[in-house]
Scaffold this motif. Structure first.
Motif, PDB file in Angstrom:
ATOM      1  N   TYR A 140     -58.666  44.714 -28.877  1.00  0.00           N
ATOM      2  CA  TYR A 140     -57.958  45.235 -30.097  1.00  0.00           C
ATOM      3  C   TYR A 140     -57.665  44.152 -31.187  1.00  0.00           C
ATOM      4  N   LYS A 141     -57.669  44.902 -32.534  1.00  0.00           N
ATOM      5  CA  LYS A 141     -57.065  43.699 -33.380  1.00  0.00           C
ATOM      6  C   LYS A 141     -56.379  44.880 -34.504  1.00  0.00           C
ATOM      7  N   ILE A 142     -55.562  44.391 -35.282  1.00  0.00           N
ATOM      8  CA  ILE A 142     -54.793  45.100 -36.210  1.00  0.00           C
ATOM      9  C   ILE A 142     -55.057  44.393 -37.676  1.00  0.00           C
ATOM     10  N   ASN A 143     -55.607  45.169 -38.642  1.00  0.00           N
ATOM     11  CA  ASN A 143     -55.874  44.946 -39.913  1.00  0.00           C
ATOM     12  C   ASN A 143     -54.741  45.317 -40.800  1.00  0.00           C
ATOM     13  N   VAL A 144     -54.605  44.735 -41.977  1.00  0.00           N
ATOM     14  CA  VAL A 144     -53.312  45.143 -43.028  1.00  0.00           C
ATOM     15  C   VAL A 144     -54.141  45.196 -44.196  1.00  0.00           C
ATOM     16  N   TYR A 145     -54.035  46.394 -45.130  1.00  0.00           N
ATOM     17  CA  TYR A 145     -54.593  46.596 -46.221  1.00  0.00           C
ATOM     18  C   TYR A 145     -53.520  47.088 -47.290  1.00  0.00           C
ATOM     19  N   ALA A 146     -53.189  46.586 -48.258  1.00  0.00           N
ATOM     20  CA  ALA A 146     -52.432  47.040 -49.423  1.00  0.00           C
ATOM     21  C   ALA A 146     -53.104  47.462 -50.483  1.00  0.00           C
ATOM     22  N   PHE A 147     -53.170  48.587 -50.978  1.00  0.00           N
ATOM     23  CA  PHE A 147     -53.843  49.174 -52.320  1.00  0.00           C
ATOM     24  C   PHE A 147     -53.169  48.848 -53.381  1.00  0.00           C
ATOM     25  N   LYS A 180     -45.896  41.789 -40.913  1.00  0.00           N
ATOM     26  CA  LYS A 180     -46.130  43.279 -40.935  1.00  0.00           C
ATOM     27  C   LYS A 180     -46.528  43.552 -39.631  1.00  0.00           C
ATOM     28  N   ILE A 181     -47.339  42.753 -38.839  1.00  0.00           N
ATOM     29  CA  ILE A 181     -48.102  42.918 -37.901  1.00  0.00           C
ATOM     30  C   ILE A 181     -47.009  42.916 -36.434  1.00  0.00           C
ATOM     31  N   ASP A 182     -46.438  41.845 -36.684  1.00  0.00           N
ATOM     32  CA  ASP A 182     -45.286  41.491 -35.507  1.00  0.00           C
ATOM     33  C   ASP A 182     -44.184  42.708 -35.735  1.00  0.00           C
ATOM     34  N   TRP A 199     -55.523  49.913 -38.390  1.00  0.00           N
ATOM     35  CA  TRP A 199     -55.248  49.474 -39.507  1.00  0.00           C
ATOM     36  C   TRP A 199     -53.863  49.851 -39.953  1.00  0.00           C
ATOM     37  N   LEU A 200     -53.068  49.121 -40.893  1.00  0.00           N
ATOM     38  CA  LEU A 200     -51.947  49.226 -41.481  1.00  0.00           C
ATOM     39  C   LEU A 200     -52.375  49.389 -42.884  1.00  0.00           C
ATOM     40  N   HIS A 250     -50.919  35.843 -46.291  1.00  0.00           N
ATOM     41  CA  HIS A 250     -51.369  35.790 -45.014  1.00  0.00           C
ATOM     42  C   HIS A 250     -50.111  35.810 -44.022  1.00  0.00           C
ATOM     43  N   ASN A 251     -49.236  35.309 -44.488  1.00  0.00           N
ATOM     44  CA  ASN A 251     -47.788  35.306 -43.906  1.00  0.00           C
ATOM     45  C   ASN A 251     -47.201  36.548 -43.657  1.00  0.00           C
TER      46      ASN A 251
END
Length: 430
Positions: free
Chosen positions: A78-85, A97-99, A120-121, A91-92
Motif C-alpha cells: 500500500y501507499k498513502i497520498n496527501v492532497y490539499a486543495f 501527516k502520514i505519520d 488518500w488523505l 514534503h516534510n
C-alpha cells in the motif's frame, strides 16, 4: 441517511467545496460512473472525515474493522497520498501527516511505485486562493477506487482537432452532453446542427453510430475560409469524417449532409436513440433556413440539379419548436434530446424553457456567458408516442415568446455591453 446527505450538501454550499460525499450502492457502480465522467477527478471509499484531526481520528476508529481488514493484510502492499486543495504542503509536512495516521492497523508493506491499495488523505481549504485558512475546513481519508476520464479533455481538445470551425464545441462539454444523453455502444445518434462534428466525435468515443445535418454547405464539405490563425483556406481533407478518423472512430461515422433543420426529411419515425445538438443563437453563427419572404423561385427541370434555395431568417422560437417536434417524432421511446438554450438572465425563469407533450425534462444546467446572459443545457426524455396534434402544442404555450424575432437573443446579448460602455463613457465625462 437523509440527514447526513443534507448536512453534506450544506457543507458543500457553505465552503463551495470541491469534494462531495455520495452514497453509492456498490464499488462496481462507483467505478462505472468514473468510466464515463469527465467532471470528477477521482472517487474514494470514505473511511473517515472530520473538521479537525481529532474528529478525523475518532471517525476512522469508528469505521468497521471488518471493512478495513481486506486491505490491511500482511501480504499486501500500500501507499498513502496527501492532497490539499487550495494549499501547498511541503514534503516534510506531508510525511508528518502520514505519520499521524500510524494508529491505523496497516500490516502490509509500503510500495510507492506499484501498490495494491492506495489511500488518500484529502484536506479542503476552500476555493478562495486569496483567503486560504490556516486549518482545513474538512479532512477526509479513504481508499482510492478509480479516476475519472478527465484526460479525454486534453486528448480530444479542439486545439488539436483536424477540422474546426468558429463554434466547435469544447471537448469537455461534448462529453458532458453525451453523458446526459446516456449514449451507449451501438446507439444511433443524430445532430441536426452538426457544424464541424464535435458532438459526433464524443458520442462515437462511447461506441455510438453518428450522423448529422447542417444548412451550411461549406462546413459540411470542409470548404471555404479556415478558422485557424495563419491559415486562409481549409485543406482538402478538413471535414467531419477526418475528425473521427483522427481518433480511430471512423467506423462509427455514418454520414453528414446538407439539410434544413426546419424541413422534414426523414420518412421513418422513431429512428434515433439520442439527438444531441447546439442550435445557432445568431451570435457567431446566423440562424437560417431555406426559403424567402417573397415568392420562392420554382426552378424548371433544367435548373433543378444546381438550384440552391434562397435563405431566410429562422427565429429562435421556431428553431426550438421544430427541434422538439422533430425529437418527439424521431426519437425511440425513452430516447433523449440534449440541447443548449440561450437565456437572458434578467428575464429567465424555469417557465421560459420550452416543453412538449411527448418529452419529459430530466435536467436543466447553466453555463454563464456574461453577467447578463447564459445558456442552459436541457435534457429531455421521450415518454409518449407522437401524435399529429402534439406538433401544435406551442400555439398556446407562452414559453417561446422570449425567443420570437430573428435576432431576439443577439440583441439582448449585446444590450448589456452597450449599456456598460455607455455608463463608462458617462463616468469618464463626469
Amino acid at each position: 441517511s437523509t440527514l447526513r446527505c443534507l448536512v453534506n450538501i450544506l457543507l458543500l454550499l457553505l465552503f463551495l467545496s470541491p469534494f462531495w460525499v455520495l452514497n453509492i450502492p456498490s464499488e462496481d457502480i462507483a467505478k462505472g460512473i468514473m468510466r464515463r465522467t469527465v467532471c470528477a477527478k477521482s472517487i474514494f471509499e470514505l473511511w473517515g472525515q472530520g473538521r479537525t484531526w481529532k474528529e478525523l481520528h475518532t471517525s476512522l476508529k469508528n469505521y468497521p474493522t471488518e471493512r478495513m481488514n481486506p486491505y490491511l493484510q500482511r501480504d499486501s502492499t500500500y501507499k498513502i497520498n496527501v492532497y490539499a486543495f487550495n494549499k501547498t504542503l511541503t514534503h516534510n509536512k506531508r510525511i508528518q501527516k502520514i505519520d499521524d495516521l500510524e494508529f491505523l492497523p496497516f500490516k502490509g508493506k509500503v510500495n510507492l511505485k506499484s501498490p495494491e491499495h492506495v489511500f488518500w488523505l484529502l484536506e479542503d481549504y476552500g476555493t478562495d486562493p486569496n483567503n486560504t485558512p490556516e486549518k482545513p475546513f474538512v479532512l477526509y481519508f479513504g481508499r482510492w477506487l478509480a479516476d475519472g476520464q478527465r484526460e479525454l479533455i486534453d486528448s480530444y481538445s479542439v486545439k488539436k482537432r483536424h477540422f474546426i470551425g468558429n463554434t466547435s464545441m469544447d471537448a469537455c462539454l461534448s462529453f458532458i452532453m453525451a453523458n446526459h444523453a446516456q449514449v451507449r455502444p451501438n446507439n444511433l445518434v443524430f445532430d441536426p446542427f452538426v457544424g464541424t462534428g464535435s458532438l459526433l466525435v464524443a458520442c462515437a468515443h462511447f461506441g455510438a453510430y453518428v450522423c448529422g445535418t447542417d444548412i451550411d454547405f461549406n462546413t459540411i464539405h470542409g470548404r471555404g475560409k479556415a478558422s485557424r490563425k495563419n491559415q486562409k483556406w481549409r485543406g482538402p481533407d478538413e471535414n467531419i469524417r477526418a475528425n473521427l478518423r483522427q481518433y480511430g472512430l471512423e467506423k462509427f461515422y455514418i454520414d453528414v449532409f446538407v439539410s434544413d433543420a426546419s424541413k422534414k426529411i426523414w420518412r421513418k419515425e422513431k429512428l434515433f436513440d439520442a439527438i444531441i445538438t447546439d442550435p445557432p443563437y445568431g451570435i457567431r453563427e446566423s440562424t437560417r433556413k431555406t426559403g424567402s419572404q417573397k415568392e420562392i423561385f420554382k426552378p424548371t427541370e433544367d435548373y433543378v440539379e444546381n438550384y440552391v434555395p434562397v435563405s431566410m431568417s429562422y427565429q429562435l422560437s421556431d428553431i426550438f419548436i421544430d427541434l422538439l417536434n422533430f425529437a418527439a417524432q424521431c426519437l425511440v421511446m425513452n430516447g433523449r434530446l440534449v440541447y443548449w438554450l440561450p437565456v437572458y438572465k434578467p428575464e429567465y425563469s424555469e417557465d421560459v424553457v420550452p416543453q412538449h407533450p411527448c418529452l419529459k425534462r430530466i435536467s436543466n444546467c447553466e453555463q454563464p456567458f456574461t453577467s447578463h446572459t447564459a445558456r442552459r443545457l436541457i435534457t429531455m426524455e421521450k415518454v409518449k408516442e407522437f401524435e399529429v396534434k402534439d406538433q401544435y402544442a406551442h400555439l398556446t404555450d407562452t414559453r417561446y415568446s422570449p425567443y420570437t424575432g430573428h435576432n431576439s437573443f443577439r440583441d439582448k446579448f449585446f444590450s448589456g455591453v452597450v449599456k456598460k460602455i455607455s455608463k463608462e463613457n458617462e463616468n469618464f465625462q463626469n
